[in-house]
Design an enzyme around this catalytic site. Structure first.
Site, PDB file in Angstrom:
ATOM      1  N   ARG A 114     -11.203   6.148  -6.880  1.00  0.00           N
ATOM      2  CA  ARG A 114      -9.894   5.701  -6.411  1.00  0.00           C
ATOM      3  C   ARG A 114      -9.124   6.869  -5.793  1.00  0.00           C
ATOM      4  O   ARG A 114      -9.009   7.927  -6.395  1.00  0.00           O
ATOM      5  CB  ARG A 114      -9.098   5.058  -7.556  1.00  0.00           C
ATOM      6  CG  ARG A 114      -9.637   3.676  -7.901  1.00  0.00           C
ATOM      7  CD  ARG A 114      -8.924   3.088  -9.076  1.00  0.00           C
ATOM      8  NE  ARG A 114      -9.237   3.809 -10.311  1.00  0.00           N
ATOM      9  CZ  ARG A 114      -8.706   3.499 -11.498  1.00  0.00           C
ATOM     10  NH1 ARG A 114      -7.849   2.508 -11.603  1.00  0.00           N
ATOM     11  NH2 ARG A 114      -9.051   4.182 -12.572  1.00  0.00           N
ATOM     12  N   PRO A 119      -1.526  -0.829  -9.217  1.00  0.00           N
ATOM     13  CA  PRO A 119      -1.627  -0.085  -7.943  1.00  0.00           C
ATOM     14  C   PRO A 119      -0.299  -0.092  -7.178  1.00  0.00           C
ATOM     15  O   PRO A 119       0.615  -0.834  -7.535  1.00  0.00           O
ATOM     16  CB  PRO A 119      -2.684  -0.875  -7.169  1.00  0.00           C
ATOM     17  CG  PRO A 119      -2.622  -2.253  -7.724  1.00  0.00           C
ATOM     18  CD  PRO A 119      -2.190  -2.124  -9.151  1.00  0.00           C
ATOM     19  N   THR A 120      -0.238   0.724  -6.135  1.00  0.00           N
ATOM     20  CA  THR A 120       0.968   0.748  -5.298  1.00  0.00           C
ATOM     21  C   THR A 120       1.011  -0.537  -4.461  1.00  0.00           C
ATOM     22  O   THR A 120      -0.021  -1.006  -3.980  1.00  0.00           O
ATOM     23  CB  THR A 120       0.926   1.998  -4.388  1.00  0.00           C
ATOM     24  OG1 THR A 120       0.783   3.135  -5.238  1.00  0.00           O
ATOM     25  CG2 THR A 120       2.187   2.141  -3.575  1.00  0.00           C
ATOM     26  N   VAL A 141      -8.670   3.363 -18.486  1.00  0.00           N
ATOM     27  CA  VAL A 141      -7.775   3.735 -19.580  1.00  0.00           C
ATOM     28  C   VAL A 141      -8.137   2.948 -20.835  1.00  0.00           C
ATOM     29  O   VAL A 141      -8.407   3.519 -21.897  1.00  0.00           O
ATOM     30  CB  VAL A 141      -6.293   3.504 -19.179  1.00  0.00           C
ATOM     31  CG1 VAL A 141      -5.378   3.704 -20.375  1.00  0.00           C
ATOM     32  CG2 VAL A 141      -5.896   4.447 -18.055  1.00  0.00           C
ATOM     33  N   LEU A 156       5.612   9.972 -15.578  1.00  0.00           N
ATOM     34  CA  LEU A 156       5.708  10.192 -14.124  1.00  0.00           C
ATOM     35  C   LEU A 156       5.939  11.668 -13.832  1.00  0.00           C
ATOM     36  O   LEU A 156       5.357  12.240 -12.915  1.00  0.00           O
ATOM     37  CB  LEU A 156       6.861   9.383 -13.518  1.00  0.00           C
ATOM     38  CG  LEU A 156       6.776   7.853 -13.541  1.00  0.00           C
ATOM     39  CD1 LEU A 156       7.890   7.254 -12.688  1.00  0.00           C
ATOM     40  CD2 LEU A 156       5.430   7.374 -13.019  1.00  0.00           C
ATOM     41  N   LEU A 172      -4.754  11.067 -20.683  1.00  0.00           N
ATOM     42  CA  LEU A 172      -6.143  11.510 -20.525  1.00  0.00           C
ATOM     43  C   LEU A 172      -6.453  11.761 -19.058  1.00  0.00           C
ATOM     44  O   LEU A 172      -5.944  11.083 -18.173  1.00  0.00           O
ATOM     45  CB  LEU A 172      -7.111  10.480 -21.109  1.00  0.00           C
ATOM     46  CG  LEU A 172      -7.250   9.100 -20.477  1.00  0.00           C
ATOM     47  CD1 LEU A 172      -8.156   9.103 -19.280  1.00  0.00           C
ATOM     48  CD2 LEU A 172      -7.774   8.134 -21.511  1.00  0.00           C
ATOM     49  N   CYS A 176      -3.761   8.099 -10.258  1.00  0.00           N
ATOM     50  CA  CYS A 176      -2.423   8.324 -10.807  1.00  0.00           C
ATOM     51  C   CYS A 176      -1.475   9.157  -9.968  1.00  0.00           C
ATOM     52  O   CYS A 176      -0.315   8.787  -9.786  1.00  0.00           O
ATOM     53  CB  CYS A 176      -2.548   8.983 -12.176  1.00  0.00           C
ATOM     54  SG  CYS A 176      -2.986   7.790 -13.433  1.00  0.00           S
ATOM     55  N   ASN A 222       2.758  13.903 -14.308  1.00  0.00           N
ATOM     56  CA  ASN A 222       1.821  13.776 -13.190  1.00  0.00           C
ATOM     57  C   ASN A 222       2.390  14.382 -11.914  1.00  0.00           C
ATOM     58  O   ASN A 222       1.657  14.999 -11.135  1.00  0.00           O
ATOM     59  CB  ASN A 222       1.437  12.308 -12.978  1.00  0.00           C
ATOM     60  CG  ASN A 222       0.308  11.897 -13.922  1.00  0.00           C
ATOM     61  OD1 ASN A 222      -0.317  12.750 -14.547  1.00  0.00           O
ATOM     62  ND2 ASN A 222       0.053  10.621 -14.037  1.00  0.00           N
ATOM     63  N   GLY A 247     -10.496  -1.151 -18.404  1.00  0.00           N
ATOM     64  CA  GLY A 247     -10.774  -0.211 -17.318  1.00  0.00           C
ATOM     65  C   GLY A 247     -10.913   1.219 -17.793  1.00  0.00           C
ATOM     66  O   GLY A 247     -11.300   1.479 -18.939  1.00  0.00           O
TER      67      GLY A 247
END
Ligand code: UDX
Ligand code: ADP
Length: 490
Positions: free
Chosen positions: A365, A112-113, A32, A240, A186, A295, A243, A30
């Site tokens: 997304r 994903p969440t 990443v 985490l 990235l 993210c 971000n 994907g």
């Protein structure tokens, strides 16, 4: 296992660890996995890099000869793929054999969440990571270093470790594993530059030789001082936190933009002024329609979940507010669009320029465009959506609604069509809303646009890409994010 056998096995493992990595497998092709592995292959001619994915279509797209249509659009990526593909970079669906042959495996699958069950809307859905770990446990040979690359909740490495060791015990296999965390920093749109010139590379783990083996890979092009080594949990939490800080900064400046609009200040001037303070710094201070991407929201929600799990309710609420304000910002933009178009947009044509969550990527997304467009459609607008890199099929998927074959302006139900040119999007439009900061939107021909739009036409610039005097010169009304000089017009 007898003592002698154990000694031989340990020696083999040690030898293998000391030897440099020759074969890398990356599970997940994907946003990443694709760019990251392309850069590793480009920089490490002595390493064979195999990117595998269960999605045949995606792999075919990575292998196709037309380099303009790779599954991920990133400036500079096509050139790297051209020189590395089938040299030491390979894309395939042969997941098992790639795992068996690898000295090092990167897990870059989607996280994903969760949408249902415990932690729905907050915790990450780890089913793909878990499936990968089980597959690695089954197919791994000798000693394999497993690297978590996807953004994951803190302590996921522990889960991966448990899966790997319990699968081993139950099948009585002699293969061994060590698990490292190596988060990806990235940003899309600048991925190649971020990978080639990282601010830092973070490696978390408790096994020195595996950490050294991974550091050696990066040292092909990154200086050793930039490679930070931490324990597993610090590494996972740093990702985490990074971000969350970045997202919080955007929410902060977006909240200031709203104050600017109310008071007559200008958010660009405020950003410039505060950014000159070296403690604050000038980056990531552009007000906009709210942050998007795969993210920021997911990582903050992970942090919130983690805080609640550990009983840190106040801390959870603090971070949660960053997401709440981000949603509010998106709503604010759709509402002010309606308000300025005389309180109703039913049947009105609005050109929407930009669907990607930021410029220079085809990724949509969590793009702010999705929520804003859905709200405008709810109000009955006829939208003409343009984006230089996002195709119609993707928009259909994101809006969960087909495009209309032909838009009847008198029709009171909202609808949208895909505009392949800017001119076709703006022709006869009452409003023009800029949601992504694509370079071409900075150079629009306002004279031509003002001739094409239906007066009194409005331009809504949610990305600060326009020059107000240019726009007003041609008789267009302008709302610009964080621009207090708009206030008397609203
Ligand atoms: C982010 C992190 O930057 C990266 O380190 C991490 O690995 C993945 O998440 P990404 O989501 O690709 O990267 O893009 P980023 O440049 O951070 O932008 C995220 C969102 O914030 C976009 O919607 C962007 O438009 C918005 N943004 C960014 C602003 O609104 N203003 C800014 O000043 C910067
Ligand atoms: P990211 O932005 O983290 O790279 P993407 O959704 O773009 O996320 O890519 C993740 C990829 O991982 C998808 O192409 C998906 O098909 C792939 N994937 C998920 N689970 C597996 C698995 N068990 N084996 C191989 N590939 C997988």
């Amino acid at each position: 296992m007898g003592k002698e056998k154990k000694r031989i096995k340990l020696n083999t493992i040690k030898q293998k660890m000391n030897a440099s990595i020759k074969n890398i497998c990356c599970i997940g092709a994907g946003y990443v996995g694709g760019p990251t592995m392309a850069v590793i292959a480009d920089k490490c001619l002595d390493i064979s890099v195999h990117v595998v994915d269960i999605n045949q279509k995606r792999i075919d797209a990575w292998n196709q000869s037309d380099l303009n249509n790779l599954p991920v659009y990133e400036p500079g990526l096509a050139e790297i793929i051209e020189r590395t593909r089938d040299r030491n970079l390979f894309f395939s669906t042969e997941v098992n054999s790639a795992i068996s042959n690898a000295d090092m495996i990167f897990i870059s699958v989607n996280t994903p969440t969760k949408t249902k069950g415990i932690g729905a809307g907050k915790a990450s859905d780890l089913r793909w990571v878990e499936a990968c770990a089980r597959q690695v446990a089954k197919e791994g040979r000798n000693h394999t270093i497993v690297v978590e690359k996807s953004t994951l909740p803190v302590r996921t490495a522990e889960t991966i470790k448990k899966i790997l060791s319990s699968a081993n015990q139950s099948s009585n296999k002699s293969s061994t594993f060590s698990v490292l965390s190596n988060p990806e920093f990235l940003a899309e749109g600048t991925a190649i530059n971020d990978l080639e010139n990282p601010d830092r590379v973070l490696i978390g783990g408790d096994d020195d030789s595996s950490i050294k083996a991974l550091a050696n890979v990066y040292e092909h092009w990154v200086s050793a001082e930039k490679i930070l080594k931490t324990n597993l949990w610090s590494s996972e939490l740093s990702k985490l936190t990074a971000n969350a800080f970045l997202a919080q900064r955007i929410t902060s400046i977006n909240s200031v933009a709203a104050i600017c609009e109310a008071t007559g200040a200008d958010v660009r001037e405020v950003s410039l002024a505060i950014g000159k303070d070296s403690r604050i710094g000038s980056k990531f201070l552009n007000a906009g329609p709210g942050f998007g991407g795969s993210c920021f929201k997911k990582d903050i929600l992970n942090l919130v979940y983690l805080c609640r799990y550990f009983g840190l309710e106040e801390v959870a609420r603090y971070w949660e507010m960053v997401v709440t304000l981000n949603t509010w910002q998106q709503k604010r933009i759709s509402q002010l669009t309606v308000n300025n178009l005389f309180g109703t947009i039913t049947g009105k044509k609005i050109a929407v320029l930009g669907f990607a969550f930021k410029a220079n990527t085809n990724d949509t997304r969590d793009s702010p465009a999705i929520q804003i467009i859905n709200e405008l459609l709810e109000e009955g607008a006829q939208l003409f959506i343009h984006d230089p890199k996002v195709n119609e099929g993707q928009i259909v998927q994101d809006l969960k609604r087909d495009s209309s074959k032909c838009l009847e302006l008198a029709n009171s139900n909202g609808g949208w069509v895909y505009a392949s040119t800017i001119d076709s999007a703006v022709e006869n439009a009452d409003g023009l809303l800029i949601l992504t900061e694509w370079p071409e939107y900075r150079e629009l021909d306002w004279e031509n646009i003002s001739n094409l739009m239906r007066p009194p036409a409005w331009v809504f610039d949610a990305r600060s890409v326009t020059n107000p005097s240019e726009i007003r010169k041609f008789g267009l009304n302008l709302w610009r994010i964080g621009d207090g000089s708009n206030q008397e017009l609203i």
